[in-house]
Design a protein around this motif. Structure first.
Motif, PDB file in Angstrom:
ATOM      1  N   SER A  64      53.297  36.519  45.416  1.00 15.19           N
ATOM      2  CA  SER A  64      53.913  37.466  44.058  1.00 15.19           C
ATOM      3  C   SER A  64      53.440  38.912  44.072  1.00 15.19           C
ATOM      4  O   SER A  64      52.550  39.260  44.604  1.00 15.19           O
ATOM      5  N   ASP A  65      54.472  39.652  43.581  1.00 18.97           N
ATOM      6  CA  ASP A  65      54.187  41.008  43.409  1.00 18.97           C
ATOM      7  C   ASP A  65      53.559  41.430  42.281  1.00 18.97           C
ATOM      8  O   ASP A  65      53.455  42.649  41.929  1.00 18.97           O
ATOM      9  N   GLN A  66      53.279  40.374  41.429  1.00 13.95           N
ATOM     10  CA  GLN A  66      52.865  40.724  40.168  1.00 13.95           C
ATOM     11  C   GLN A  66      51.242  41.533  40.397  1.00 13.95           C
ATOM     12  O   GLN A  66      50.574  40.877  41.190  1.00 13.95           O
ATOM     13  N   THR A  67      51.063  42.366  39.596  1.00 13.94           N
ATOM     14  CA  THR A  67      49.596  42.949  39.671  1.00 13.94           C
ATOM     15  C   THR A  67      48.775  42.363  38.488  1.00 13.94           C
ATOM     16  O   THR A  67      48.826  42.891  37.378  1.00 13.94           O
ATOM     17  N   PRO A  68      47.785  41.613  38.906  1.00 16.98           N
ATOM     18  CA  PRO A  68      46.752  40.808  37.936  1.00 16.98           C
ATOM     19  C   PRO A  68      46.156  41.500  37.071  1.00 16.98           C
ATOM     20  O   PRO A  68      45.914  41.096  35.795  1.00 16.98           O
ATOM     21  N   HIS A  69      45.959  42.764  37.317  1.00 16.14           N
ATOM     22  CA  HIS A  69      45.090  43.605  36.274  1.00 16.14           C
ATOM     23  C   HIS A  69      45.753  44.404  35.517  1.00 16.14           C
ATOM     24  O   HIS A  69      45.180  44.850  34.317  1.00 16.14           O
ATOM     25  N   SER A  70      47.241  44.324  35.333  1.00  8.95           N
ATOM     26  CA  SER A  70      48.143  45.019  34.323  1.00  8.95           C
ATOM     27  C   SER A  70      49.174  44.506  33.861  1.00  8.95           C
ATOM     28  O   SER A  70      49.668  44.761  32.699  1.00  8.95           O
ATOM     29  N   GLU A  71      49.715  43.469  34.689  1.00  2.00           N
ATOM     30  CA  GLU A  71      51.078  42.749  34.168  1.00  2.00           C
ATOM     31  C   GLU A  71      50.396  41.095  33.845  1.00  2.00           C
ATOM     32  O   GLU A  71      49.413  40.431  34.573  1.00  2.00           O
ATOM     33  N   PRO A  72      50.995  40.597  32.929  1.00  2.00           N
ATOM     34  CA  PRO A  72      50.831  39.343  32.616  1.00  2.00           C
ATOM     35  C   PRO A  72      51.436  38.114  33.854  1.00  2.00           C
ATOM     36  O   PRO A  72      52.237  38.703  34.428  1.00  2.00           O
ATOM     37  N   GLU A 230      27.791  29.829  36.556  1.00  2.00           N
ATOM     38  CA  GLU A 230      26.740  29.903  37.811  1.00  2.00           C
ATOM     39  C   GLU A 230      27.319  31.204  38.610  1.00  2.00           C
ATOM     40  O   GLU A 230      26.196  31.815  39.249  1.00  2.00           O
ATOM     41  N   ALA A 231      28.372  31.842  38.614  1.00  4.26           N
ATOM     42  CA  ALA A 231      28.629  32.692  39.318  1.00  4.26           C
ATOM     43  C   ALA A 231      28.100  34.157  38.862  1.00  4.26           C
ATOM     44  O   ALA A 231      28.232  35.068  39.572  1.00  4.26           O
ATOM     45  N   LYS A 232      27.505  33.963  37.729  1.00  8.95           N
ATOM     46  CA  LYS A 232      26.922  35.075  37.035  1.00  8.95           C
ATOM     47  C   LYS A 232      25.380  35.419  37.380  1.00  8.95           C
ATOM     48  O   LYS A 232      24.868  36.183  37.191  1.00  8.95           O
ATOM     49  N   ASN A 233      24.885  34.335  37.988  1.00  6.08           N
ATOM     50  CA  ASN A 233      23.650  33.978  38.469  1.00  6.08           C
ATOM     51  C   ASN A 233      23.393  35.022  39.656  1.00  6.08           C
ATOM     52  O   ASN A 233      23.748  34.765  40.799  1.00  6.08           O
ATOM     53  N   MET A 261      40.770  41.259  44.237  1.00  4.90           N
ATOM     54  CA  MET A 261      40.047  42.413  43.605  1.00  4.90           C
ATOM     55  C   MET A 261      40.671  42.790  42.115  1.00  4.90           C
ATOM     56  O   MET A 261      39.757  42.994  41.379  1.00  4.90           O
ATOM     57  N   ASP A 262      41.981  42.716  41.934  1.00  2.00           N
ATOM     58  CA  ASP A 262      42.505  42.888  40.730  1.00  2.00           C
ATOM     59  C   ASP A 262      41.996  41.995  39.948  1.00  2.00           C
ATOM     60  O   ASP A 262      41.509  42.254  38.572  1.00  2.00           O
ATOM     61  N   LEU A 263      41.823  40.648  40.006  1.00  2.00           N
ATOM     62  CA  LEU A 263      41.165  39.663  39.124  1.00  2.00           C
ATOM     63  C   LEU A 263      39.880  39.964  38.931  1.00  2.00           C
ATOM     64  O   LEU A 263      39.417  39.762  37.655  1.00  2.00           O
ATOM     65  N   GLN A 264      39.046  40.538  39.835  1.00  2.00           N
ATOM     66  CA  GLN A 264      37.591  40.652  39.599  1.00  2.00           C
ATOM     67  C   GLN A 264      37.559  41.650  38.432  1.00  2.00           C
ATOM     68  O   GLN A 264      36.551  41.791  37.708  1.00  2.00           O
ATOM     69  N   LYS A 265      38.549  42.645  38.393  1.00  2.00           N
ATOM     70  CA  LYS A 265      38.627  43.738  37.227  1.00  2.00           C
ATOM     71  C   LYS A 265      38.625  43.324  36.247  1.00  2.00           C
ATOM     72  O   LYS A 265      38.170  43.731  34.909  1.00  2.00           O
ATOM     73  N   TYR A 267      37.649  39.986  35.058  1.00  2.00           N
ATOM     74  CA  TYR A 267      36.707  38.872  34.814  1.00  2.00           C
ATOM     75  C   TYR A 267      35.982  39.178  33.384  1.00  2.00           C
ATOM     76  O   TYR A 267      35.939  38.319  32.674  1.00  2.00           O
ATOM     77  N   GLY A 268      35.361  40.413  33.270  1.00  2.00           N
ATOM     78  CA  GLY A 268      34.561  40.739  31.991  1.00  2.00           C
ATOM     79  C   GLY A 268      35.311  40.724  30.851  1.00  2.00           C
ATOM     80  O   GLY A 268      34.899  40.315  29.888  1.00  2.00           O
ATOM     81  N   LYS A 269      36.443  41.157  30.976  1.00  2.00           N
ATOM     82  CA  LYS A 269      37.547  41.373  29.867  1.00  2.00           C
ATOM     83  C   LYS A 269      37.822  39.959  29.300  1.00  2.00           C
ATOM     84  O   LYS A 269      38.209  39.755  28.073  1.00  2.00           O
ATOM     85  N   LEU A 270      38.080  39.019  30.206  1.00  2.00           N
ATOM     86  CA  LEU A 270      38.884  37.684  29.983  1.00  2.00           C
ATOM     87  C   LEU A 270      37.755  36.686  29.703  1.00  2.00           C
ATOM     88  O   LEU A 270      38.169  35.668  29.064  1.00  2.00           O
ATOM     89  N   ASP A 271      36.370  36.836  29.983  1.00  3.85           N
ATOM     90  CA  ASP A 271      35.459  35.907  29.785  1.00  3.85           C
ATOM     91  C   ASP A 271      35.261  35.423  28.315  1.00  3.85           C
ATOM     92  O   ASP A 271      35.030  36.293  27.594  1.00  3.85           O
TER      93      ASP A 271
END
Length: 313
Positions: A64-72, A230-233, A261-265, A267-271
């Motif tokens: 997909s060409d969707q950009t995960p950090h900015s587009e739904p 666990e990923a936060k440990n 990498m976009d998803l990683q950006k 992570y904190g916002k969606l947690d």
């Protein structure tokens, strides 16, 4: 005498500096080697996960060409039960829609026994048969038709192999909401710690739970949340090689490295901002000796509208 002491002290200090320098260089070398090894392991795992190897029914699945950090965007999460001499079934099917702008996730669990049109096979049967009939692409087409939304990404997981990651992180703890037992396994109500084998059984229980498939969906969500926790440990950094190997062997997806990498950006916002959706108004019905979950059409339309709005389509 003073000069001798001074020279001796200087020599000791010089040796100490050399030791510190050597030690520092050694630590740096080990750090670089560790990072390089993990980067190599990550790249190797990604090659296996994102389609460079054969994926059942996904040869025509474009990234997909969707950009995960900015587009739904939407993700179809598939927990696949693949065993020897069996074409495989989707034991778990979850549609997740993510809206980065408002920072929320909606997750819809689709009952595996839902009676739907299997798109591309011209049949009406259980939705978990779509994978057996035509792999990931047919499953995606079927879900898109059912919910009237686009599916941008997929993550397909071999559940039996994937849950071995729990052993890598030395087990996970969850809060079990009811007493359950299956065969030799017992899961008392309250906080329990599970290893990989126990988690696999825990995730598959259906008939021993009065809630049936819905209860299983609750437990699978608990396992997912526990793994994310666990990923936060910090100790997970020392386990990355083993984790990447498990992921490479048991996960298939169409996310690229840059999209991850976009998803990683995000992570904190969606947690912690996950809303769980379920189909609850359907009824069970036996047709031609097979039991199906007959979805309520009005409820399907309502859920479809909610997910569409969340995606902005």
């Amino acid at each position: 005498m003073d000069k001798k002491i001074t020279r001796t002290t200087k020599r000791k200090r010089m040796r100490m500096k050399k030791l510190i320098l050597f030690g520092s260089l050694f630590v740096v070398f080990i750090g670089i080697a560790w990072a390089s090894t993990n980067y190599y392991s990550f790249k190797k795992a990604l090659v296996k996960m994102n389609g460079s190897e054969e994926i059942k029914g996904a040869s025509n699945m474009a990234t997909s060409d969707q950009t995960p950090h900015s587009e739904p965007f939407s993700v179809l999460l598939l927990g696949i039960d693949e065993r020897k001499s069996d074409s495989g079934r989707t034991d778990t099917m979850i549609v997740a829609t993510v809206n980065p702008e408002i920072g929320t996730i909606k997750m819809l669990s689709i009952p595996r026994d839902s009676r739907v049109d299997i798109i591309g096979n011209n049949t009406t049967e259980k939705i978990n048969h779509a994978y057996a009939r035509g792999g990931i692409s047919m499953t995606i087409n079927t879900v898109e038709h059912l919910l009237s939304i686009p599916i941008h990404y997929y993550v397909a997981v071999n559940m039996e192999g994937f849950l071995s990651i729990i052993d890598v992180v030395d087990g996970i703890e969850i809060n079990n909401d009811m007493d359950l037992a299956h065969g030799k396994y017992s899961f008392p109500k309250g906080k329990i710690t599970l290893n990989g084998d126990e988690a696999l059984v825990f995730s598959r229980i259906r008939y021993e739970d009065p809630r049936g498939d819905f209860g299983r969906q609750v437990r699978q969500k608990q396992l997912l949340e526990a793994l994310l926790s666990e990923a936060k440990n910090p100790k997970i950094l020392l386990q990355l090689n083993d984790i990447f190997k498990v992921l490479g062997d048991n996960v298939k997806m169409n996310f690229t490295a840059s999209q991850l990498m976009d998803l990683q950006k995000l992570y904190g916002k969606l947690d912690g901002k996950i809303e769980q959706l379920q189909f609850e108004n359907g009824v069970g019905q036996t047709i031609d000796k097979y039991w199906y979950y007959i979805l309520d059409e009005e409820e399907v339309n309502q859920v479809s509208e909610e997910l569409s709005e969340h995606l902005g389509v």
